[in-house]
Write a protein that holds these residues in place. Structure first.
Motif: not given
Length: 262
Positions: A241-262
């Motif tokens: 049995x495993x319960x997890x909420x592991x931290x991120x290992x990659x840097x954040x990336x802005x996906x909002x700006x390209x979506x608005x520009x499109x």
């Protein structure tokens, strides 16, 4: 004509690896990982490494990513960050499934097996019920047919000993509230005929970023029954049995700006 001599057949056990007189500490002479037959590692063309339980304990290795940190041509979450892209967004494979976030020979993740039976890659092995780990680098269709070109990692689990009683209790604590407790008990029920092995584990990994968590609870049982001097029946069972909420290992990336520009 051949010279006269003893023509009696020599009976071998090619499908079972037993402890050799040469086995000591970190050294193991034979393996089944090359061809499913009991073969000396020096006679195999494959790149095979056998990691003993004693070596895992001495290096404080508890699972595959710890082992990969010390072996050649292997990378795990301790020295490699696995990620992919999904519709342009980075997918953090290390946080989602650290058991498969590895790379061998620079190719990709390996397949897993338990006692030379194919296993689920998302089910990690642990030292609490492990006797040895065999790293078979590269493709080896002789073992399991179609598989990962990176290789296969086999876990040899603990087998009940019908002759010797033993017990072990261990605790480990680390930074960021890392905690771990495990036990192993072997009990002969009928001397030389029936043995029982049980083990248990509680592990809580520590992370600097809160409220991350990764808690595992495992239990293992193995039975070994010697029916005749040449026949034995072995069975084992494990609960995970495993319960997890592991931290991120990659840097954040802005996906909002390209979506608005499109």
């Amino acid at each position: 004509p051949p010279p006269p001599g003893n023509n009696a057949a020599v009976e071998l056990s090619p499908f079972v690896v037993t402890t050799s007189k040469k086995d000591s500490g970190y050294y193991v002479a034979n393996t089944l990982a090359g061809s499913r037959l009991n073969t000396n590692i020096g006679d195999l063309a494959s790149s095979i490494t056998v990691v003993t339980r004693q070596q895992m304990l001495d290096t404080a290795s508890t699972e595959m990513n710890d082992v990969f940190l010390y072996e050649a041509n292997t990378e795990g979450t301790k020295n490699y960050t696995s990620f992919s892209f999904n519709a342009g967004a980075p997918l953090d494979n290390t946080a989602l499934a650290p058991e498969t976030a590895n790379r061998v020979r620079g190719l990709g993740s390996v397949d897993l097996s338990r006692n030379y039976y194919p296993s689920v890659n998302r089910l990690p092995f642990d030292v609490y019920n492990t006797e040895s780990v065999e790293i078979n680098r590269g493709p080896n269709s002789l073992l399991f047919g179609l598989g990962s070109p990176a290789g296969i990692v086999n876990q040899s689990t603990a087998i009940a000993n019908t002759q010797r009683e033993s017990s072990n209790l261990s605790f480990r604590f680390g930074s960021n509230d890392d905690a771990r407790a495990s036990f192993r008990v072997n009990q002969p029920l009928l001397k030389d005929r029936l043995g029982l092995f049980i083990g248990g584990l509680y592990s809580s990994a520590g992370f600097a970023r809160k409220p991350s968590l990764d808690i595992s609870r495992r239990a293992y049982m193995a039975i070994n029954a010697s029916i005749t001097p040449s026949t034995s029946i072995r069975a084992n069972f494990e609960s995970y049995h495993n319960s997890n909420r592991r931290p991120n290992n990659v840097t954040p990336r802005d996906m909002v700006t390209p979506w608005r520009n499109a």
